[in-house]
Design an enzyme around this catalytic site. Structure first.
Site, PDB file in Angstrom:
ATOM      1  N   LYS A 122     -15.102 -21.248 -10.210  1.00 41.66           N
ATOM      2  CA  LYS A 122     -15.174 -22.352  -9.526  1.00 41.66           C
ATOM      3  C   LYS A 122     -16.365 -23.209 -10.181  1.00 41.66           C
ATOM      4  O   LYS A 122     -17.411 -22.589 -10.726  1.00 41.66           O
ATOM      5  CB  LYS A 122     -15.876 -22.179  -7.887  1.00 41.66           C
ATOM      6  CG  LYS A 122     -15.927 -23.559  -7.179  1.00 41.66           C
ATOM      7  CD  LYS A 122     -16.186 -23.100  -5.751  1.00 41.66           C
ATOM      8  CE  LYS A 122     -16.323 -24.415  -4.588  1.00 41.66           C
ATOM      9  NZ  LYS A 122     -16.926 -24.079  -3.661  1.00 41.66           N
ATOM     10  N   SER A 126     -15.454 -21.983   2.627  1.00 38.58           N
ATOM     11  CA  SER A 126     -14.822 -22.526   1.486  1.00 38.58           C
ATOM     12  C   SER A 126     -14.200 -21.624   0.558  1.00 38.58           C
ATOM     13  O   SER A 126     -13.331 -21.971  -0.579  1.00 38.58           O
ATOM     14  CB  SER A 126     -15.972 -23.261   0.494  1.00 38.58           C
ATOM     15  OG  SER A 126     -15.899 -24.590   1.054  1.00 38.58           O
ATOM     16  N   SER A 169     -13.687 -26.158   0.055  1.00 32.99           N
ATOM     17  CA  SER A 169     -13.858 -26.632  -0.996  1.00 32.99           C
ATOM     18  C   SER A 169     -13.516 -25.785  -2.453  1.00 32.99           C
ATOM     19  O   SER A 169     -13.235 -26.485  -3.486  1.00 32.99           O
ATOM     20  CB  SER A 169     -15.621 -27.194  -1.215  1.00 32.99           C
ATOM     21  OG  SER A 169     -16.258 -25.883  -1.592  1.00 32.99           O
TER      22      SER A 169
HETATM   23  N1  GLN Z   1     -16.015 -27.431   4.997  1.00 31.99           N
HETATM   24  C1  GLN Z   1     -17.393 -27.203   4.976  1.00 31.99           C
HETATM   25  C2  GLN Z   1     -18.389 -28.615   4.356  1.00 31.99           C
HETATM   26  O1  GLN Z   1     -17.837 -29.117   4.185  1.00 31.99           O
HETATM   27  C3  GLN Z   1     -18.008 -26.020   4.371  1.00 31.99           C
HETATM   28  C4  GLN Z   1     -17.824 -26.240   2.694  1.00 31.99           C
HETATM   29  C5  GLN Z   1     -18.329 -24.813   2.086  1.00 31.99           C
HETATM   30  O2  GLN Z   1     -18.239 -23.490   2.690  1.00 31.99           O
HETATM   31  N2  GLN Z   1     -18.992 -24.870   0.859  1.00 31.99           N
HETATM   32  O3  GLN Z   1     -19.436 -28.327   4.275  1.00 31.99           O
END
Ligand code: GLN
Length: 485
Positions: free
Chosen positions: A76, A175, A151
């Site tokens: 990532k 994410s 994400s």
């Molecule tokens: N969707 C959550 C956010 O927008 C979690 C994101 C993540 O786990 N990096 O913060």
């Protein structure tokens, strides 16, 4: 063969039926041709990958290869890779080349894995759909009009389309697990502190957790065994004896007690998802498990608590992007303050700015006690709910996400709707406990459904074992989207 799991590829590489260079080259071609429609990669490093593959072949020839030697992986783009661009999905870091590699990147390289490229993601890991990337949205291989989740959407989509057998992700609120569910692959978030955060570009430091995507629980176990470990450069990295996370894979499920929180099975979750989970629970009980109804009364507060704590930590972490030390700097400005303002206005996207504003507000004098401190107190109550439940059961099972994959653009105008995607995953970050999402069926639209298996702290081996036993008797994890088969 190309679309095989790590365990199968590893066997082919060991017996020299396939060379590491052949495998790397074939997957690089597949990424270039078949992968182009997904926008899953920000950077592909063909030359670097082939060089590493040659070195892996030499290790095989010399007889000092491990299970992961020569297996291609993508990271990532939030994880720093020395000498290879790390963008975090942001204009701010569009041309940033990291001077050193993240701990987990180093560990997987030491195991002989071949780094093929960096995957697309929501900017600074903020999002649930991978639409917040400066490099454009990632597309879901099951239907390219839909999001892959986020994400870590690039990693999830790449593994789902079999462009790569393994990819890293990071999970701050869901994410890894949520995109794994929406893309139909396995996604493991380990216990906080088991994998060092060194070299992971920080979003919310008390929640950020590196982890992995792969086709099977067995593969996730192999990857975690290689990437876990103590690291003095991260003060929250745990100093514990090394573990073999594959040790419980063969353990039967007889006597396993599965907690079913009533809060995970209520309204708001799509009926197709609930049906698939119920089917999966039947399979698990056939394997010897029993189910127990439990309750996590405070878990409904996870989303509001998270959206105080995560932005607060983000506003502090992202203050380092000031146009002086890293990445983008505005071309024209009047003075220092103007340079900061223009740089940050140009470098960050809308969601990142929203988080910085909220975070700065909740941390400001006079509001700290009302918001941040209160959120930390509720975080504790949520953790206590889980400890109570784990007195009577070994794992907790439910859906990973309340919906399957949704259309690109569907939730971009309504942040709260987007935030609710992580309603089942966020508690795992607030408590720091591990969880794995595995494919467990399809809804009536033919979209993959993810089942979330959670365990108490350091119970990775157990939840991986439960997932593996389920995968021995089902084949959802082997289904590949038609265009990529
Ligand atoms: N969707 C959550 C956010 O927008 C979690 C994101 C993540 O786990 N990096 O913060």
């Amino acid at each position: 063969m190309l679309t095989a799991s790590i365990a199968q590829l590893s066997e082919a590489l060991r017996s020299r039926r396939l060379s590491c260079v052949e495998l790397a080259r074939a997957l690089l071609d597949r990424i270039e041709t078949l992968g182009a429609s997904l926008n899953a990669f920000v950077t592909v490093d063909r030359a670097g990958a082939l060089k590493q593959a040659e070195a892996a072949d030499a290790r095989h020839a010399a007889g000092n290869a491990g299970a992961l030697t020569g297996i291609p992986i993508a990271h990532k783009d939030v994880l720093m890779t020395a000498g290879l661009r790390t963008t975090c999905g942001s204009r701010m870091l569009e041309n940033f080349v990291a001077p050193y590699s993240a701990f987990v990147v180093e560990k997987l390289a030491q195991a002989g894995m071949v780094l093929v490229g960096k995957t697309n993601m929501d900017e600074f890991a903020m999002g649930s759909s991978s639409e917040n990337s400066y490099f454009g949205p990632v597309r879901n291989p099951w239907n390219t009009a839909l999001v892959p989740g986020g994400s870590s959407g690039g990693s999830a989509a790449a593994v789902a389309a079999r462009l790569i057998p393994a990819a890293t992700g990071t999970d701050t609120g869901g994410s890894i697990r949520q995109p794994a569910a929406l893309s139909g692959v396995c996604g493991l978030k380990p216990t906080y502190g088991v994998c060092s955060r060194y070299g992971l570009i920080a979003f919310a430091s008390s929640l950020d957790t590196p982890g992995v995507f792969a086709q099977t629980a067995e593969d996730c176990a192999l990857l975690l065994t290689a990437m876990a470990g103590h690291d003095a450069r991260d003060s929250t990295s745990l100093d514990r004896p090394a573990e073999d996370y594959a040790r419980d894979l063969a353990r039967p499920l007889t006597g396993l007690r599965i907690g079913l929180p009533k809060e995970y099975f209520g309204e708001g979750t799509e009926p197709g998802i609930l049906r698939a989970i119920e089917q999966a629970l039947i399979e698990l009980t056939k394997l010897g498990a029993t189910t127990i109804d439990v309750s996590l009364p405070n878990v409904k507060l996870s989303v509001p608590v998270y959206y105080v704590i995560a932005p607060a930590e983000a506003s502090s972490n992202l203050s380092r992007f000031d146009g002086v030390r890293y990445g983008h700097r505005a071309k024209q400005y009047a003075d220092l303050l103007d340079m900061y303002k223009k740089t940050r206005a140009e470098g960050f996207g809308a969601e990142v700015k929203r988080r910085i504003l909220v975070g700065t507000y909740v941390l400001s004098h006079g509001y700290y006690d009302a918001y941040y401190l209160k959120a930390q107190q509720v975080r504790r109550l949520i953790a206590e709910d889980f400890q109570r439940v784990y007195e009577s059961c070994d794992v907790i099972i439910g859906p990973t996400s309340p919906t399957t994959a949704f259309p690109i653009g569907d939730k971009t105008d309504d942040p709260v709707k987007m935030y609710l995607n992580d309603i089942f995953t966020i508690a795992g970050n607030l408590t720091g406990a591990p969880g794995i999402s595995i494919p467990c069926g399809f809804d009536e639209k033919g979209l993959p459904v993810g089942m979330l298996i959670q365990g108490n702290h350091f119970r990775e081996a157990r939840i991986l074992g439960v997932a593996h036993q389920y995968q021995r008797v089902t084949d959802w994890h082997r289904r590949v989207p038609v265009t990529f088969d």
